[in-house]
Design a protein around this motif. Structure first.
Motif, PDB file in Angstrom:
ATOM      1  N   CYS A 199       0.849  -1.195   0.000  1.00 50.60           N
ATOM      2  CA  CYS A 199       0.000   0.000   0.000  1.00 50.60           C
ATOM      3  C   CYS A 199       0.880   1.239   0.000  1.00 50.60           C
ATOM      4  O   CYS A 199       2.078   1.179   0.338  1.00 50.60           O
ATOM      5  N   ILE A 200       0.284   2.354  -0.377  1.00 47.37           N
ATOM      6  CA  ILE A 200       1.004   3.626  -0.383  1.00 47.37           C
ATOM      7  C   ILE A 200       0.045   4.714   0.077  1.00 47.37           C
ATOM      8  O   ILE A 200      -1.148   4.694  -0.264  1.00 47.37           O
ATOM      9  N   ILE A 201       0.535   5.645   0.898  1.00 50.16           N
ATOM     10  CA  ILE A 201      -0.299   6.719   1.434  1.00 50.16           C
ATOM     11  C   ILE A 201      -0.199   7.934   0.509  1.00 50.16           C
ATOM     12  O   ILE A 201       0.898   8.341   0.110  1.00 50.16           O
ATOM     13  N   VAL A 202      -1.343   8.509   0.179  1.00 49.26           N
ATOM     14  CA  VAL A 202      -1.398   9.705  -0.662  1.00 49.26           C
ATOM     15  C   VAL A 202      -1.442  10.930   0.247  1.00 49.26           C
ATOM     16  O   VAL A 202      -2.269  10.997   1.166  1.00 49.26           O
ATOM     17  N   ILE A 203      -0.531  11.880   0.021  1.00 51.77           N
ATOM     18  CA  ILE A 203      -0.460  13.082   0.864  1.00 51.77           C
ATOM     19  C   ILE A 203      -0.663  14.347   0.030  1.00 51.77           C
ATOM     20  O   ILE A 203      -0.509  14.339  -1.192  1.00 51.77           O
ATOM     21  N   ASP A 204      -0.995  15.462   0.710  1.00 55.17           N
ATOM     22  CA  ASP A 204      -1.155  16.742   0.008  1.00 55.17           C
ATOM     23  C   ASP A 204       0.116  17.573   0.157  1.00 55.17           C
ATOM     24  O   ASP A 204       1.164  17.067   0.605  1.00 55.17           O
ATOM     25  N   ASP A 205       0.051  18.850  -0.198  1.00 55.22           N
ATOM     26  CA  ASP A 205       1.229  19.722  -0.154  1.00 55.22           C
ATOM     27  C   ASP A 205       1.776  19.906   1.251  1.00 55.22           C
ATOM     28  O   ASP A 205       2.938  20.290   1.425  1.00 55.22           O
ATOM     29  N   HIS A 206       0.938  19.660   2.256  1.00 54.54           N
ATOM     30  CA  HIS A 206       1.367  19.861   3.652  1.00 54.54           C
ATOM     31  C   HIS A 206       1.648  18.530   4.357  1.00 54.54           C
ATOM     32  O   HIS A 206       1.669  18.475   5.596  1.00 54.54           O
ATOM     33  N   ASP A 207       1.859  17.485   3.578  1.00 51.89           N
ATOM     34  CA  ASP A 207       2.153  16.150   4.097  1.00 51.89           C
ATOM     35  C   ASP A 207       1.028  15.554   4.945  1.00 51.89           C
ATOM     36  O   ASP A 207       1.253  14.669   5.780  1.00 51.89           O
ATOM     37  N   LYS A 208      -0.181  16.040   4.703  1.00 62.12           N
ATOM     38  CA  LYS A 208      -1.337  15.464   5.394  1.00 62.12           C
ATOM     39  C   LYS A 208      -1.876  14.277   4.584  1.00 62.12           C
ATOM     40  O   LYS A 208      -1.953  14.358   3.354  1.00 62.12           O
ATOM     41  N   GLY A 211      -5.456   9.990   1.374  1.00 62.07           N
ATOM     42  CA  GLY A 211      -5.982   8.757   0.805  1.00 62.07           C
ATOM     43  C   GLY A 211      -4.981   7.621   0.918  1.00 62.07           C
ATOM     44  O   GLY A 211      -3.831   7.825   1.322  1.00 62.07           O
ATOM     45  N   ILE A 212      -5.418   6.429   0.568  1.00 58.77           N
ATOM     46  CA  ILE A 212      -4.550   5.249   0.584  1.00 58.77           C
ATOM     47  C   ILE A 212      -4.858   4.388  -0.635  1.00 58.77           C
ATOM     48  O   ILE A 212      -6.015   4.270  -1.048  1.00 58.77           O
ATOM     49  N   ILE A 213      -3.807   3.824  -1.230  1.00 58.41           N
ATOM     50  CA  ILE A 213      -3.961   2.921  -2.368  1.00 58.41           C
ATOM     51  C   ILE A 213      -3.335   1.584  -1.998  1.00 58.41           C
ATOM     52  O   ILE A 213      -2.194   1.539  -1.512  1.00 58.41           O
ATOM     53  N   THR A 214      -4.074   0.508  -2.212  1.00 58.04           N
ATOM     54  CA  THR A 214      -3.577  -0.833  -1.918  1.00 58.04           C
ATOM     55  C   THR A 214      -3.509  -1.667  -3.193  1.00 58.04           C
ATOM     56  O   THR A 214      -4.010  -1.256  -4.243  1.00 58.04           O
ATOM     57  N   ASN A 215      -2.887  -2.829  -3.064  1.00 55.42           N
ATOM     58  CA  ASN A 215      -2.846  -3.741  -4.212  1.00 55.42           C
ATOM     59  C   ASN A 215      -4.246  -4.082  -4.708  1.00 55.42           C
ATOM     60  O   ASN A 215      -4.471  -4.253  -5.913  1.00 55.42           O
ATOM     61  N   SER A 216      -5.189  -4.156  -3.786  1.00 53.86           N
ATOM     62  CA  SER A 216      -6.571  -4.478  -4.167  1.00 53.86           C
ATOM     63  C   SER A 216      -7.166  -3.385  -5.040  1.00 53.86           C
ATOM     64  O   SER A 216      -7.907  -3.672  -5.987  1.00 53.86           O
ATOM     65  N   ASP A 217      -6.858  -2.129  -4.721  1.00 59.18           N
ATOM     66  CA  ASP A 217      -7.359  -1.027  -5.546  1.00 59.18           C
ATOM     67  C   ASP A 217      -6.847  -1.143  -6.973  1.00 59.18           C
ATOM     68  O   ASP A 217      -7.589  -0.937  -7.943  1.00 59.18           O
ATOM     69  N   ILE A 218      -5.560  -1.464  -7.106  1.00 58.56           N
ATOM     70  CA  ILE A 218      -4.959  -1.594  -8.438  1.00 58.56           C
ATOM     71  C   ILE A 218      -5.592  -2.759  -9.193  1.00 58.56           C
ATOM     72  O   ILE A 218      -5.927  -2.657 -10.374  1.00 58.56           O
ATOM     73  N   LYS A 219      -5.799  -3.869  -8.490  1.00 59.03           N
ATOM     74  CA  LYS A 219      -6.396  -5.054  -9.120  1.00 59.03           C
ATOM     75  C   LYS A 219      -7.829  -4.773  -9.562  1.00 59.03           C
ATOM     76  O   LYS A 219      -8.223  -5.114 -10.683  1.00 59.03           O
ATOM     77  N   ASN A 220      -8.607  -4.134  -8.679  1.00 56.18           N
ATOM     78  CA  ASN A 220     -10.033  -3.956  -8.955  1.00 56.18           C
ATOM     79  C   ASN A 220     -10.358  -2.778  -9.866  1.00 56.18           C
ATOM     80  O   ASN A 220     -11.394  -2.771 -10.521  1.00 56.18           O
ATOM     81  N   LYS A 221      -9.469  -1.775  -9.907  1.00 55.45           N
ATOM     82  CA  LYS A 221      -9.799  -0.567 -10.659  1.00 55.45           C
ATOM     83  C   LYS A 221      -8.939  -0.328 -11.890  1.00 55.45           C
ATOM     84  O   LYS A 221      -9.360   0.355 -12.824  1.00 55.45           O
ATOM     85  N   VAL A 233      -3.851   9.446  -8.960  1.00 57.87           N
ATOM     86  CA  VAL A 233      -4.080   8.594  -7.783  1.00 57.87           C
ATOM     87  C   VAL A 233      -5.387   8.964  -7.087  1.00 57.87           C
ATOM     88  O   VAL A 233      -6.012   8.110  -6.452  1.00 57.87           O
ATOM     89  N   SER A 234      -5.797  10.234  -7.227  1.00 59.33           N
ATOM     90  CA  SER A 234      -7.023  10.671  -6.564  1.00 59.33           C
ATOM     91  C   SER A 234      -8.258   9.939  -7.079  1.00 59.33           C
ATOM     92  O   SER A 234      -9.281   9.875  -6.394  1.00 59.33           O
ATOM     93  N   ASN A 235      -8.154   9.363  -8.291  1.00 58.40           N
ATOM     94  CA  ASN A 235      -9.306   8.680  -8.875  1.00 58.40           C
ATOM     95  C   ASN A 235      -9.541   7.293  -8.275  1.00 58.40           C
ATOM     96  O   ASN A 235     -10.656   6.767  -8.345  1.00 58.40           O
ATOM     97  N   ILE A 236      -8.500   6.686  -7.759  1.00 56.90           N
ATOM     98  CA  ILE A 236      -8.691   5.310  -7.257  1.00 56.90           C
ATOM     99  C   ILE A 236      -8.374   5.145  -5.772  1.00 56.90           C
ATOM    100  O   ILE A 236      -8.591   4.079  -5.213  1.00 56.90           O
ATOM    101  N   MET A 237      -7.858   6.188  -5.133  1.00 56.34           N
ATOM    102  CA  MET A 237      -7.505   6.036  -3.713  1.00 56.34           C
ATOM    103  C   MET A 237      -8.756   5.929  -2.848  1.00 56.34           C
ATOM    104  O   MET A 237      -9.839   6.400  -3.211  1.00 56.34           O
TER     105      MET A 237
END
Length: 639
Positions: A199-208, A211-221, A233-237
Motif C-alpha cells: 500500500c502507499i499513502i497519498v499526501i497533500d502539499d502539507h504532508d497530510k 488517501g490510501i492505495i492498496t494492491n486491491s485497488d490496483i487489481k479492482n480498478k 491517484v485521486s481517482n482510485i484512492m
C-alpha cells in the motif's frame, strides 16, 4: 428515591462479562437504562436481514436461539443463548443488518441494553474494549458469518496472558512510503514495486494524509480496465483515511481496524487528518506485537524443530483457551481452533520423528487420531489415543515394515507425552503392535468387532470408530471407513450392543431431581460430568451416525446437527443434544482450568445457583436421547 428495578438488573449483570469488568457506579448508570422484555416460546426478537436496533441483549431467564435459513430452506440453530449470555452486539458495532434470527427457545426474560449508553459509559475502559475486540473479531455473537466465510482464525484475537502487550504503545512504521496527490497511478505503483510494499499513502502539499492505495485497488480498478494506468491517484484512492495518534496502544489499533474494516491506520501528529503524517500501523504490525493468537501459534508449531519448542507453542494454546472461555466465545469456535492446534502439534511431532528415522517410510501410511482428538473435541490435555494404518505388503516384508512404523510411533508418542499428552493407560497407541497394522488387518479387525460383538469388542470399537486421519495417506483411512460401513450392512445385532453401551450410565439426575453424585470414597459426593452426561451423548451420536451411514462427520455436535437434517421428526431433540453437548463440554473445560485437572468430577455445592441451573438444563436431552435409543433398538429386552 431508590431504583429497585435497576438494582435488581445490576445484581444480575455484574456476574457476567463484560459487565463484571465495570465499576458498580458505571454499571448502575447502564442498569437504569435497561429495558426488560418478556418472550413466550417462539416469539422473535429480531429476524435475519432486519435493521439493527439500538439495543443489544442479555438473557436473564430462559433461552434464546440464534438461527439462520440454509440454502435448502431449513432452519439451522447456530447457538442457544442461556442466562448471562450476550447476543446481538456485532451488528450495532459494524452498523449492519442482523445476520441471524433470534427466537425464544422457551419462556424467557431478556434485558435490552442501549448500545449508546453502554459505549458512553465504557469508552475509556480498556478491558471492555478488549472484550469487544474479541467478540467482534471472532464474530462471537454472529457465528454463522465466521463459518460462512470459513474464517476460523482471526489475526486480531488478544490473549489474557498478553494484557501488558495489548496496552503497550503500538510499534508502527515510522517512515511510510507516500506519493503526492498529483501523482499518476503508474508512478505510485512503481514506488510500491520498488519498496516491495502492498500500500502507499497519498499526501497533500502539507504532508497530510488524504488517501490510501492498496494492491486491491490496483487489481479492482486498473487491471479490470475501469481506469487507465496513467490516471491520477485521486481517482482510485480510498478516502478519507482513518487516523490515530502517535501513542496509540495495540488494543486501540486493533479496535479501530475492526470497527472500520481496514488493515492500515495512518498515524498523524495530533491523531487527525489535519496534521502531518508520521507513520502507518498495519495489522501485520499488530500481529507481530501480539505473538500469541491462533495464526501465530500454528506458525510457531510448524517451525518447531524440537519437542521443547513444540510444548512451548502448545502451552500458549492453553492460555488462548482460557481467554476464549472468559470472553464467552461460542464453544464451536473454541473447539475448532484447539482441534487445529492439536492436529498441527501431532503433524509436527511426526515430521520431527521421521527425520530421526534411518530411512524413509517403506510404504505409505496414515497416522489416525482416536477418541476425543479423532472427534475434534479435545480441548484440555488428555491421554493419547492413536493408531497407524500402513499399506499391504507381502508376508515376508510384513514384520520388517511393522517394526519400522512401531519405532516411528514410539518417537511420536514420546514427543507428544513431553508436550503434555499423557500415555494411554490402556496402551491404545500406535506404538502398540495391535494398533500398528496393515490396511487389510485393520479391515479384518473391524469386521470381527462388528460381526462378532462382545463386551471387549464394543469397548474397543467405541474408541476406534471415531478415527480421523492426521498425517500421511488419507486414502487409507477412507478405504477403512468404506470397509466398516460395508460390514455394518451385514448385521443388526452390533447396533444393539452399541445401544446398550450408550445407555449403561445411569441418569444424571437421581431422586427428587438431584444430581446423581458418586458414592466411592475417592470421588464421594462429586458429579461425574463426563460419564453421566458427555459420554452418553457421544455414544448416542456415534450409534445413530453409524446406523444412518453418515460418513466423514466425527464431531458429536456436528453429528447431531446432521441427524436433525436427516430426521426432521426428531429435529428438536437432536438440536437440543447438540447444544447440550457443547454447553457441557464448555462447562467441563472451565472446571478443568479452574481446578487444574480434567474437569471430570465436579463439586455441585461449589457452583453458583446460575451454574447449577445451566447444568441442570443440559441434562434433559441426555435422558431423552437414551430413552429414544431404548425404543429404537429395542433395548429393554437386551440388557
Amino acid at each position: 428515591m431508590k431504583n429497585s428495578i435497576a438494582e435488581r438488573v445490576l445484581d444480575f449483570l455484574i456476574k457476567y462479562p463484560p459487565f463484571n469488568l465495570l465499576s458498580t457506579q458505571d454499571l448502575f448508570e447502564i442498569s437504569k437504562e435497561v429495558s426488560i422484555i418478556y418472550l413466550e416460546k417462539g416469539d422473535t426478537l429480531f429476524g435475519k436481514g432486519d435493521a439493527a436496533k439500538s439495543d443489544f441483549y442479555m438473557v436473564r431467564n430462559g433461552g434464546v436461539k440464534l438461527s439462520h435459513t440454509t440454502l435448502d430452506n431449513t432452519q439451522e440453530i447456530i447457538n442457544i443463548s442461556d442466562a448471562g449470555d450476550v447476543f446481538g452486539i456485532r451488528p450495532l458495532i459494524a452498523k449492519e443488518n442482523y445476520k441471524l434470527s433470534a427466537t425464544a427457545n422457551e419462556e424467557s426474560i431478556v434485558y435490552a441494553i442501549p448500545i449508546n449508553k453502554f459505549t458512553s459509559v465504557t469508552k475509556n475502559n480498556a478491558r471492555i474494549n478488549k472484550f469487544l475486540i474479541t467478540a467482534f473479531a471472532t464474530n462471537a455473537y454472529d457465528p454463522y458469518t465466521a463459518e460462512e466465510n470459513g474464517k476460523i482464525f482471526v489475526d486480531y484475537l488478544p490473549n489474557s496472558s498478553q494484557d501488558i502487550v495489548n496496552f503497550q504503545t503500538a510499534n508502527y512504521t515510522k517512515k511510510p512510503i507516500t506519493c503526492h496527490l498529483n501523482s499518476t497511478l503508474k508512478d505510485a505503483a512503481i514506488k510500491m514495486r520498488d519498496h516491495k510494499i502492498g500500500c502507499i499513502i497519498v499526501i497533500d502539499d502539507h504532508d497530510k494524509p488524504v488517501g490510501i492505495i492498496t494492491n486491491s485497488d490496483i487489481k479492482n480498478k486498473i487491471a479490470t480496465g475501469l481506469f487507465p494506468i496513467e490516471t491520477a491517484v485521486s481517482n482510485i484512492m480510498t478516502s478519507p483515511v482513518i487516523t490515530s495518534k502517535k501513542d496509540l496502544t495495540v488494543a486501540d489499533g486493533q479496535l479501530q481496524m475492526i470497527k472500520h474494516h481496514i488493515g492500515h491506520l495512518c498515524i498523524t501528529k495530533d491523531g487527525t487528518v489535519n496534521t502531518k503524517l508520521v507513520g502507518v500501523l498495519n495489522h501485520h504490525d499488530v500481529l507481530a506485537t501480539l505473538g500469541n493468537n491462533p495464526t501465530v501459534i500454528l506458525k510457531e508449531i510448524k517451525r518447531a524443530n524440537r519437542t521443547k519448542k513444540l510444548r512451548s507453542a502448545r502451552l500458549k494454546a492453553n492460555s488462548l483457551l482460557k481467554n476464549y472461555l472468559e470472553q464467552n466465545i461460542p464453544v464451536n469456535h473454541i473447539v475448532k481452533i484447539i482441534a487445529q492446534v492439536n492436529d498441527a502439534v501431532t503433524v509436527r511431532a511426526i515430521e520431527i520423528a521421521l527425520k530421526k528415522m534411518p530411512t524413509n517410510p517403506p510404504v505409505k501410511f496414515s497416522w489416525i487420531a482416536l477418541g476425543s482428538q479423532g472427534r475434534k473435541e479435545q480441548m484440555l490435555f488428555t491421554d493419547q489415543d492413536n493408531a497407524i494404518i500402513f499399506e499391504d505388503v507381502s508376508s515376508d516384508k510384513y514384520e520388517e515394515t511393522q517394526t519400522y512404523f512401531l519405532e516411528l510411533a514410539k518417537l511420536v508418542t514420546k514427543s507428544l507425552n513431553k508436550v503434555g499428552f499423557e500415555y494411554c493407560e490402556a496402551d491404545m497407541m500406535a506404538s502398540n503392535p495391535k494398533w500398528c497394522i496393515s490396511i487389510s488387518q485393520w479391515k479384518s479387525q473391524f469386521e470381527d468387532w462388528i460381526l462378532h460383538p462382545d463386551e471387549k469388542a464394543i469397548l474397543l470399537s467405541s474408541i476406534f470408530f471415531d478415527f480421523s486421519p492426521i498425517y500421511g495417506e488419507d486414502a487409507l483411512a477412507e478405504e477403512l471407513s468404506d470397509a466398516i460401513y460395508k460390514a455394518l450392512e451385514q448385521t443388526s445385532i452390533f447396533f444393539k450392543f452399541l445401544g446398550r453401551d450408550a445407555i449403561k450410565n445411569p441418569s444424571p439426575l437421581g431422586f427428587f431431581k438431584q444430581f446423581a453424585v458418586e458414592k466411592s470414597r475417592e470421588q464421594k459426593d462429586l458429579f461425574n460430568i463426563k460419564n453421566r452426561t458427555i459420554m452418553p451423548l457421544v455414544d448416542a451420536a456415534r450409534l445413530l451416525t453409524l446406523q444412518n451411514h453418515i460418513k466423514g462427520i466425527n464431531n458429536t455436535s456436528d453429528r447431531f446437527e446432521q441427524l436433525a437434517i436427516l430426521d426432521p421428526n426428531s429435529k428438536a431433540l437432536y438440536h437440543s443434544c447438540s447444544y447440550a453437548f457443547k454447553a457441557l463440554s464448555k462447562f467441563k473445560t472451565k472446571q478443568g482450568i479452574l481446578h487444574n485437572d480434567s474437569g471430570k468430577f465436579i463439586d455441585i455445592d461449589s457452583l453458583t445457583k446460575e451454574e447449577q441451573l445451566k447444568l441442570r438444563r443440559c441434562l434433559k436431552p441426555v435422558h431423552e436421547i437414551q430413552e429414544v435409543l431404548k425404543i429404537r433398538f429395542d433395548l429393554k429386552n437386551f440388557m
